[in-house]
Design an enzyme around this catalytic site. Structure first.
Site, PDB file in Angstrom:
ATOM      1  N   HIS A 185     -35.087 -90.765  85.444  1.00 52.87           N
ATOM      2  CA  HIS A 185     -34.270 -89.471  85.657  1.00 52.87           C
ATOM      3  C   HIS A 185     -34.391 -88.974  86.976  1.00 52.87           C
ATOM      4  O   HIS A 185     -33.602 -88.293  87.248  1.00 52.87           O
ATOM      5  CB  HIS A 185     -34.477 -88.325  84.643  1.00 52.87           C
ATOM      6  CG  HIS A 185     -33.788 -88.759  83.233  1.00 52.87           C
ATOM      7  ND1 HIS A 185     -32.821 -88.494  82.677  1.00 52.87           N
ATOM      8  CD2 HIS A 185     -34.384 -89.509  82.475  1.00 52.87           C
ATOM      9  CE1 HIS A 185     -32.467 -88.869  81.570  1.00 52.87           C
ATOM     10  NE2 HIS A 185     -33.388 -89.776  81.231  1.00 52.87           N
ATOM     11  N   ASP A 203     -33.702 -84.572  94.524  1.00 49.19           N
ATOM     12  CA  ASP A 203     -33.300 -84.285  93.013  1.00 49.19           C
ATOM     13  C   ASP A 203     -32.789 -85.858  92.603  1.00 49.19           C
ATOM     14  O   ASP A 203     -31.961 -86.464  93.227  1.00 49.19           O
ATOM     15  CB  ASP A 203     -32.311 -83.367  92.810  1.00 49.19           C
ATOM     16  CG  ASP A 203     -32.567 -82.508  91.645  1.00 49.19           C
ATOM     17  OD1 ASP A 203     -33.199 -82.992  90.372  1.00 49.19           O
ATOM     18  OD2 ASP A 203     -32.353 -81.330  91.636  1.00 49.19           O
TER      19      ASP A 203
HETATM   20  P1  ADQ Z   1     -34.150 -81.293  85.748  1.00 47.18           P
HETATM   21  O1  ADQ Z   1     -35.154 -81.207  86.984  1.00 47.18           O
HETATM   22  O2  ADQ Z   1     -34.771 -80.559  84.702  1.00 47.18           O
HETATM   23  O3  ADQ Z   1     -33.850 -82.857  85.251  1.00 47.18           O
HETATM   24  P2  ADQ Z   1     -31.219 -80.577  86.272  1.00 47.18           P
HETATM   25  O4  ADQ Z   1     -30.525 -82.110  86.392  1.00 47.18           O
HETATM   26  O5  ADQ Z   1     -30.720 -79.791  87.289  1.00 47.18           O
HETATM   27  O6  ADQ Z   1     -32.761 -80.944  86.569  1.00 47.18           O
HETATM   28  O7  ADQ Z   1     -30.754 -80.020  84.908  1.00 47.18           O
HETATM   29  C1  ADQ Z   1     -31.459 -78.858  84.632  1.00 47.18           C
HETATM   30  C2  ADQ Z   1     -30.916 -78.411  83.320  1.00 47.18           C
HETATM   31  O8  ADQ Z   1     -31.416 -77.072  82.712  1.00 47.18           O
HETATM   32  C3  ADQ Z   1     -29.405 -78.003  83.236  1.00 47.18           C
HETATM   33  O9  ADQ Z   1     -28.488 -78.377  82.298  1.00 47.18           O
HETATM   34  C4  ADQ Z   1     -29.350 -76.480  83.385  1.00 47.18           C
HETATM   35  O10 ADQ Z   1     -28.383 -75.915  83.098  1.00 47.18           O
HETATM   36  C5  ADQ Z   1     -30.619 -76.230  82.453  1.00 47.18           C
HETATM   37  N1  ADQ Z   1     -30.950 -74.941  83.091  1.00 47.18           N
HETATM   38  C6  ADQ Z   1     -31.680 -74.596  84.319  1.00 47.18           C
HETATM   39  N2  ADQ Z   1     -32.077 -73.357  84.360  1.00 47.18           N
HETATM   40  C7  ADQ Z   1     -31.754 -72.834  83.086  1.00 47.18           C
HETATM   41  C8  ADQ Z   1     -31.780 -71.426  82.607  1.00 47.18           C
HETATM   42  N3  ADQ Z   1     -32.283 -70.283  83.344  1.00 47.18           N
HETATM   43  N4  ADQ Z   1     -31.224 -71.278  81.502  1.00 47.18           N
HETATM   44  C9  ADQ Z   1     -30.760 -72.282  80.872  1.00 47.18           C
HETATM   45  N5  ADQ Z   1     -30.732 -73.564  81.271  1.00 47.18           N
HETATM   46  C10 ADQ Z   1     -31.180 -73.685  82.421  1.00 47.18           C
HETATM   47  C11 ADQ Z   1     -34.120 -84.049  85.437  1.00 47.18           C
HETATM   48  C12 ADQ Z   1     -34.179 -84.524  86.954  1.00 47.18           C
HETATM   49  C13 ADQ Z   1     -32.761 -84.039  87.436  1.00 47.18           C
HETATM   50  C14 ADQ Z   1     -31.468 -85.183  86.502  1.00 47.18           C
HETATM   51  C15 ADQ Z   1     -31.872 -84.478  84.983  1.00 47.18           C
HETATM   52  C16 ADQ Z   1     -31.097 -85.392  84.202  1.00 47.18           C
HETATM   53  O11 ADQ Z   1     -34.877 -83.743  87.823  1.00 47.18           O
HETATM   54  O12 ADQ Z   1     -32.426 -84.694  88.827  1.00 47.18           O
HETATM   55  O13 ADQ Z   1     -30.346 -84.718  86.848  1.00 47.18           O
HETATM   56  O14 ADQ Z   1     -33.415 -84.912  84.867  1.00 47.18           O
HETATM   57  O15 ADQ Z   1     -31.297 -86.898  84.338  1.00 47.18           O
END
Ligand code: ADQ
Length: 538
Positions: free
Chosen positions: A156, A365
Site C-alpha cells: 500500500h 504517499d
Molecule cells: P494511509 O496512510 O492511512 O493509507 P490515505 O490513503 O490518505 O492514507 O487514507 C487515509 C484514510 O483515512 C482516508 O480514507 C481518510 O478519509 C481517512 N481519514 C484520515 N483522517 C481522518 C479523520 N480525521 N477522520 C476520519 N477519517 C480520516 C495507506 C497508504 C496510502 C494508501 C492507502 C490505501 O499510506 O498511500 O493510499 O494505504 O492503499
C-alpha cells in the site's frame, strides 16, 4: 475458489453494523462475501506473552481468524521493524530509519508464527491475498510449510529505488522473499519498476517486462492503483448538504462567507502536515489581501503515538500552527485550525464539499485516498480545486489537479492562490476529468482487476492515463465513467459515451491526455485498449 485475505490488523464488523461508506475494508469484505472466505490477522489486542490461540468469528460467509500479539512482538514486529524501519525507508526517509537487529528478528518471528497458524487453515483451492509491508516474508514462510496455492501481495505504500532500500540491513534477503508470491501489486508503475530493479540489482533476478524470475520462481510485479467507492462517497457528500445538524452546517456558520482550505491526514510525517502549515502561512504573507478571507482546517488525528517520531510531529504541528496564528491572526479570525479527531465518513464528506481547496501535499504517499475523496465529494456545479503533491501515487492518475512539489513552500503557497482564484469553467473542466478517472478506477475496479490477475494468472492490461467512457459487455461500467449531473448531483453517463469499447480496440479518449495537464508532460497512451470493468457484489 475461496479467498483468504491476510492483513496486519483485522477489524470484525459488528453484527448490526450498517454498511459503511466505501473504503478498503468494505471492498475486501465484499470480495470475501462473494467468494466465501477467511480474513486472518492481528486482533489489535496485546497479551503479556506471545499467543498461540486463534479465535474464529463467523459473520455471514466470512470467517475472521484473529490472533493477539505479545507485548514483545508488538514492540519489535509492529512498532520497531514495521513502523521505525520499513515505513520511513519506504517513504524515502533514511534519516528517520531506525534499524535494530532484534526488531528484525521479531518481525520475522511474527511472520513465521502467522504462517504456522494460517497454514492449518488453508484449503487446496484457496487464493491467498496478503496486504502490506508488515507481512512481506509471509508467503516465503507459507511455501516453506508446503503451501502451493496462488499467493498475492499488495503493497500500500511507496517502494523506493534500490539504492535507498539497499541502506536497510538485510534488505536483499527481505525483498527476495517477495519472489515467493505469484503476483506483487504496487500502487504505481514507478513503485513496480523500483521493485523490479531492486530484485535485479540486489538479488540477481532476471526481468522481462513485468515478470521477474529468480531461484526457479516466476513473479509478476505490476501497478494496481487503489481507488475509493466514488459513488457512495459522492452520495454522502451530497446528503451532508441537506442534513440539519451536521458538522458541515456548523462549519458554515462559523466560517460565514470565508473560504475554506482543507487538509485531512493521519498525523504522520509522510503527509507533510508541518510543511503544509508553513505553506499556508507563506500564502497569507505573500497575499495580505487574502487575510481574514480564508482559513485552513487541518484534520489530523494522531496515529502511532508510541513511536517517538510521531510524538515529536504532534508537538511540532501544534507549535507551528500556534506561531502562525499568533503572527497572522486577527481578533476575529484564526487562520489555521488543527483538529485532532477522527470524524465519521459522512462528516468528512461534508467538510470536503464545503472546502474550496483540497490541500493534499504528502512528502511521499503510496496513493493517498484523501485526494480521491475530495474530488468525489465536490458539487459538480461549483467544484473546489485539488492541490496535489507530485510525490503522492495519486498524482500519476490525477494530472488535472494543481500538481506541486511539497518541498517548495512558495510553489504550494502560489498554488493555493491559483486555486482560490480559478474561474468556475476551469474548475469544472478539471473536476470532470478527475471525477471520470477516479470513477473508472474505483475500489471495485481495483479489487476485480487484482483478483482476476491473481486467481487466474491472467494478464491484465495497463490502465490508460486518461479514461474514455466505456461500457463493459454492453453494461455500464462500475459506478464509473459517469459524471454526476451538475443540477441533481445524480450520476449520469457522459453525453459523449461510446456505446461499446472492446478491450484491445484502443478508442480515442474523450479528453486530451497529457497535453492539457497542468504541470504535466504529455502522458503516453498504453495503446493496449481499455480494461473491462466488473462490479464487486453487483
Ligand atoms: P494511509 O496512510 O492511512 O493509507 P490515505 O490513503 O490518505 O492514507 O487514507 C487515509 C484514510 O483515512 C482516508 O480514507 C481518510 O478519509 C481517512 N481519514 C484520515 N483522517 C481522518 C479523520 N480525521 N477522520 C476520519 N477519517 C480520516 C495507506 C497508504 C496510502 C494508501 C492507502 C490505501 O499510506 O498511500 O493510499 O494505504 O492503499
Amino acid at each position: 475458489m475461496r479467498l483468504v485475505v491476510v492483513s496486519n490488523r483485522v477489524t470484525v464488523p459488528d453484527r448490526n453494523e450498517k454498511a459503511a461508506a466505501g473504503g478498503l475494508a468494505v471492498a475486501l469484505r465484499e470480495a470475501l462475501e462473494k467468494h466465501g472466505g477467511l480474513w486472518f490477522g492481528w486482533s489489535g489486542a496485546v497479551s503479556e506473552g506471545p499467543s498461540q490461540e486463534i479465535r474464529q468469528i463467523q459473520r455471514g460467509k466470512v470467517t475472521y481468524a484473529l490472533t493477539d500479539l505479545g507485548e514483545a512482538e508488538r514492540q519489535s514486529y509492529y512498532l520497531g521493524f514495521s513502523n521505525r524501519a520499513l515505513w520511513p525507508i519506504m517513504h524515502y526517509r533514511l534519516g528517520l530509519t531506525e534499524f535494530q537487529r532484534s526488531d528484525y528478528m521479531g518481525y520475522l518471528g511474527v511472520n513465521r508464527r502467522f504462517a504456522r497458524a494460517l497454514a492449518g487453515l488453508i484449503q487446496p483451492d484457496d487464493v491467498i491475498w496478503i496486504h502490506d509491508y508488515h507481512l512481506i516474508p509471509l508467503a516465503a514462510e507459507l511455501r516453506r510449510r508446503g503451501i502451493g496455492n496462488r499467493i498475492g501481495y499488495f503493497h500500500h505504500i511507496p517502494w523506493p529505488s534500490a539504492d535507498v532500500l539497499g541502506a536497510l540491513p538485510f534488505s536483499s534477503t527481505l525483498i527476495r522473499t517477495l519472489t515467493s508470491y505469484d503476483l506483487v501489486g504496487m500502487q504505481t508503475q514507478i513503485d513496480a519498476r523500483n521493485l523490479i530493479d531492486g530484485l535485479v540489482s540486489l538479488c540477481g533476478g532476471k526481468a522481462e517486462g513485468s515478470t521477474l524470475r529468480l531461484g526457479g520462481r516466476k513473479t509478476v510485479i505490476r501497478a494496481f492503483p487503489i481507488g475509493i467507492d466514488v459513488e457512495s462517497f459522492r452520495r454522502l457528500a451530497a446528503a451532508s448538504v441537506r442534513q440539519a445538524a451536521t458538522p458541515l452546517r456548523a462549519t458554515r456558520e462559523s466560517l460565514g462567507e470565508r473560504k475554506l482550505v482543507i487538509g485531512v491526514d493521519r498525523l504522520d510525517y509522510s503527509k507533510g502536515i508541518v510543511q503544509r502549515l508553513e505553506a499556508f502561512g507563506q500564502f497569507l504573507r505573500s497575499h495580505p489581501d487574502q487575510r481574514s478571507r480564508v482559513g485552513l482546517l487541518q484534520i489530523a488525528p494522531p496515529s502511532r503515538s508510541d513511536v517517538p517520531e510521531y510524538a515529536e510531529l504532534d508537538r511540532q504541528s501544534d507549535e507551528v500552527a500556534g506561531r502562525l496564528n499568533a503572527q497572522l491572526g486577527e481578533f476575529d479570525w484564526t487562520p489555521i485550525r488543527v483538529v485532532k479527531k477522527a470524524y465519521s465518513r459522512s462528516a468528512l464528506a461534508g467538510f470536503y464539499r464545503r472546502a474550496q481547496v483540497g490541500l493534499v501535499t504528502p512528502m511521499r504517499d503510496g496513493m493517498n485516498l484523501v485526494a480521491k475523496e475530495y474530488v468525489a465529494a465536490q458539487d459538480p456545479a461549483d467544484p473546489g480545486v485539488l492541490v496535489l503533491s507530485r510525490f503522492a501515487g495519486a498524482a500519476q492518475q490525477m494530472g488535472e489537479a494543481l500538481i506541486v512539489n511539497p518541498y517548495d513552500t512558495h510553489e504550494v503557497a502560489e498554488a493555493i492562490r491559483t486555486a482560490l482564484a480559478m474561474p468556475k469553467s476551469e474548475r469544472i473542466r478539471r473536476f470532470e476529468a478527475l471525477y471520470r478517472t477516479i470513477s473508472a478506477t474505483d475500489i471495485a475496479w481495483w479489487t476485480n482487476r487484482y483478483l482476476d490477475a491473481l486467481s487466474a494468472g491472467r494478464e491484465v492490461p495497463d490502465e490508460p492515463r486518461s479514461w474514455p467512457i466505456e461500457i463493459s459487455g454492453g453494461r455500464p461500467a462500475a459506478s464509473g465513467n459517469r459524471l454526476p449531473d451538475p443540477k441533481t448531483g445524480e450520476s449520469r453517463s457522459h453525453a459523449k459515451a461510446e456505446p461499446e469499447t472492446r478491450a484491445g480496440a484502443a478508442k480515442p479518449p474523450l479528453r486530451a491526455t497529457g497535453a492539457d495537464r497542468p504541470g504535466g508532460k504529455s502522458a503516453p497512451r498504453t495503446g493496449k485498449g481499455t480494461p473491462r470493468l466488473k462490479v464487486v457484489g453487483s
